[in-house]
Enzyme design. Structure first.
Site, PDB file in Angstrom:
ATOM      1  CE  LYS A 116      -4.164  -1.815   2.287  1.00 44.16           C
ATOM      2  NZ  LYS A 116      -3.758  -3.191   2.559  1.00 44.16           N
ATOM      3  CD  GLU A 200      -4.886   5.523   3.895  1.00 41.02           C
ATOM      4  OE1 GLU A 200      -6.085   5.401   4.228  1.00 41.02           O
ATOM      5  OE2 GLU A 200      -4.423   5.010   2.872  1.00 41.02           O
ATOM      6  NE  ARG A 292      -7.640 -10.092  -4.180  1.00 37.14           N
ATOM      7  CZ  ARG A 292      -8.751  -9.605  -3.675  1.00 37.14           C
ATOM      8  NH1 ARG A 292      -9.879  -9.721  -4.346  1.00 37.14           N
ATOM      9  NH2 ARG A 292      -8.761  -8.981  -2.507  1.00 37.14           N
TER      10      ARG A 292
END
Length: 662
Positions: A116, A200, A292
């Site tokens: 990430k 975050e 995916r």
């Protein structure tokens, strides 16, 4: 097109890929663990090969064993499904090195989005909106604490290598940061082998909206619109739908363009999903990219009229995308929910065991079932306890929600407990109906979706009793030794007075005794201070109609010798088990002196030892089972006599882990 494709997965997604392969004339090759010898994906595939023990690390996570089977079986390509090795860069590279096509993005793309932190750094260079935060390499605890103050509270801690919300922690103040960081790092290390964290700013009351993207090897990248995934519990999606009832056309266009830009940044090929956090004002921020196919892809298929697995196969075979962005169209509204073997009344504890009964609605233009088990199969302790995905479609959202309610009402699962009643309440809740839900709503208002200790109304009990009486009478009438004998009558007749029968129904710890007089659909019923006259009762396969105190009413229900399953006038599902009329054992209270393992699993943390004095509700052990952590807490205040498990131990269900002094 490929002639032979190996599916490196199990359960529902393996069955779903196999069905598309069969339609395209491709021979499907399955792999299976010791626990999956008789699984449906093994039976559905054209051939199947064993790859190891029951635990994922012994089988479905063994890339070397899977590649070896691909070579031996002559597979030209491997479809990884989702989960397991689907986003594993080393596995994708091993497939390429073996000369076998990996039906997914290039390894470099997986690697770019696998972290990430790295993904966010890359997105910032391509003008994809980001949430303020820190995603650097310095993982010193003191440094991260300082960065947390700099980013500002509330903030969210995320494992950089994670997915599915596992390990995430919301922190609202400095004092809570150290413990939250330790917990997130421990979970991340156990789940992903990497304790790297990113920080975050936490967007209050956010929505989670993702875009389906597709790229080919001819330089084309498109998106197939969005999926709203805001209905979540502990970061796990519960209900997904498309189109989002929140987005405006302008926001949809801007987010779609950002999703395509994110895909182009990594030269993306194949199916992927770009996920965004969306604020209440419509501001959106890149969250992550899943390299995916997603579990919720069927809603996109139903509204866009496409088969995304077929697209994956064709693109992996070198073909171009079948549509341009301008040709992508959506029609109607689709919603997906997942039926799980879990107990919402016990904090969604995952379940296991044989599916003694599994009834699902018949597939139609409006209803789709994607499942990996059938009645008689066993939900094992080793994998995700999902039983099936239920997907509905209709012309608009209100009609799709009604389709969902009708389809859920047809579902019945006996064996392990299930979340069907929880999903039914979800589909009727005003926050869902009015599209007001955000990602934290379920966690904040969980009591509104879980019935807890609520008891059925008297009318509901009388309907259940009526159904049980009619069922018993029908069974006796169908199999009498002598149909003309007075002993074959089911009316409880007695010499000198009207016959009385006592029906006992139970729900959890509650027991309800109903006195019944009469027969053949006409009854006088009493429970406690409540009574009811029932007339004209008729029992069909899935419904009961009758006049209750001269009020005609119809209940959707099913009854047998063991239980009655019915829906009341509010759509609430009630399961009432039948019990012996005159036998009732009191609950054993001895359980307050010990903690037992609720299911098989591994002990990941021990927080107490013999001699410790603890408070009621204090967390004493943390157990990992069926892909989730369970906190085991003290049932009462007292002194610990013994602790019988150590960190790393694998324990069986009902094993005594902690004993208290008497």
């Amino acid at each position: 097109m490929f002639e032979r494709v190996l599916i490196a997965n199990r359960g529902e997604i393996a069955c779903r890929v196999i069905r598309t392969c069969r339609r395209l004339g491709i021979r499907s090759i399955a792999v299976y663990s010791e626990a999956d010898r008789d699984a449906q994906h093994v039976r559905l595939a054209d051939e199947a090969w064993p790859i190891g023990g029951p635990r994922p690390a012994e089988s479905y996570l063994r890339g070397d064993a899977i590649v070896e089977v691909a070579k031996k079986s002559g597979a030209q390509a491997i479809h990884p499904g989702y989960g397991f090795l689907s986003e594993n860069t080393d596995f994708a590279r091993a497939c390429v090195a073996a000369g076998i096509a990996f039906i997914g993005p290039d390894p470099a793309s997986i690697e770019a989005m696998g972290s990430k932190s790295a993904a966010k750094a890359l997105m910032s260079k391509h003008d994809v909106p980001l949430v303020p935060g820190y995603h650097g390499d310095n993982q010193d605890s003191a440094f991260l604490a300082a960065k947390a103050r700099e980013v500002g509270y509330p903030l969210i801690l995320k494992p950089a290598a994670g997915g599915g919300g596992k390990g995430m922690q919301i922190v609202r103040e400095d004092a809570a940061f150290p413990e939250a960081l330790a917990t997130a790092q421990r979970v991340a290390l156990a789940a992903f082998g990497d304790a790297t964290m990113l920080l975050e700013r936490y967007v209050e009351h956010p929505r989670h909206i993702e875009f389906q993207i597709f790229g080919d090897r001819h330089g084309h990248v498109i998106h197939l619109d969005e999926r709203e995934c805001s209905a979540q519990r502990r970061y796990q999606k519960v209900l997904e739908e498309t189109p989002s009832p929140f987005l405006t056309p302008d926001t949809r266009a801007a987010m779609g363009a950002a999703a395509v830009a994110a895909a182009r940044a990594v030269n993306y090929v194949g199916a992927g999903t770009v996920e965004f956090i969306v604020g209440p004002a419509g501001d959106f921020h890149f969250m992550e990219m899943n390299t995916r196919l997603q579990v919720e892809h069927p809603v996109t298929e139903l509204t866009h009229g496409v088969d995304l697995v077929e697209w994956q196969l064709r693109i992996a075979n070198g073909e171009a995308l079948p549509l341009t962005q301008e040709q992508v169209t959506s029609h109607g509204h689709a919603i997906e929910v997942r039926l799980y073997a879990e107990d919402p009344e016990q904090n969604f504890l995952p379940g296991s065991g044989k599916l003694q009964t599994l009834r699902l609605p018949a597939p139609s233009r409006h209803v789709r079932i994607d499942g990996g088990v059938v009645q008689g199969d066993t939900v094992t302790i080793f994998y995700d306890p999902m039983i099936a995905k239920l997907i509905v479609w209709d012309e608009d959202r209100p009609q799709a929600l009604q389709r969902l309610r009708e389809a859920l009402a047809e579902c019945e699962i006996e064996g392990p407990k299930s979340n069907i009643a929880f999903l039914e309440r979800l589909a009727r809740h005003p926050a869902v109906v009015e599209a007001r839900i955000d990602t934290g709503y379920l966690d904040r208002h969980l009591d509104e979706f879980v019935s807890g200790q609520a008891e059925p109304a008297a009318r509901t009990l009388f309907a259940a009793a009526t159904a049980a009486l009619l069922h018993d009478e029908a069974q006796l009438a169908a199999n009498p030794a002598d149909p003309h004998s007075p002993w074959a009558a089911a009316d409880a007749w007695r010499v000198g007075h009207a016959g009385k029968r006592v029906l006992a129904l139970t729900r959890g710890e509650s027991r309800f005794e109903i006195e019944a007089y009469g027969h053949a659909g006409d009854y006088r019923l009493r429970h406690g201070d409540s009574s009811c006259e029932v007339h004209g009762a008729r029992l069909a396969d899935t419904s009961l109609s009758a006049r209750f105190d001269d009020e005609a009413e119809r209940f959707g229900l099913r009854a047998n010798a063991h239980r009655v399953l019915l829906h009341d006038d509010a759509g609430q599902r009630w399961r009432l088990d039948r019990a012996a009329a005159y036998a009732w054992a009191s609950k054993d209270a001895a359980g307050g002196n010990q903690i037992i393992a609720p299911m098989p699993g591994r002990i990941v943390l021990v927080k107490a030892k013999a001699g410790d004095t603890v408070e009621e509700g204090q967390e004493l052990l943390v157990m990992e089972a069926m892909k989730m952590e369970l906190a085991l807490k003290a049932p009462r205040a007292g002194t610990i006599e013994s602790v019988s498990a150590a960190q790393g131990d694998f324990v069986e269900a009902d094993a005594v882990l902690v004993r208290f002094d008497a």
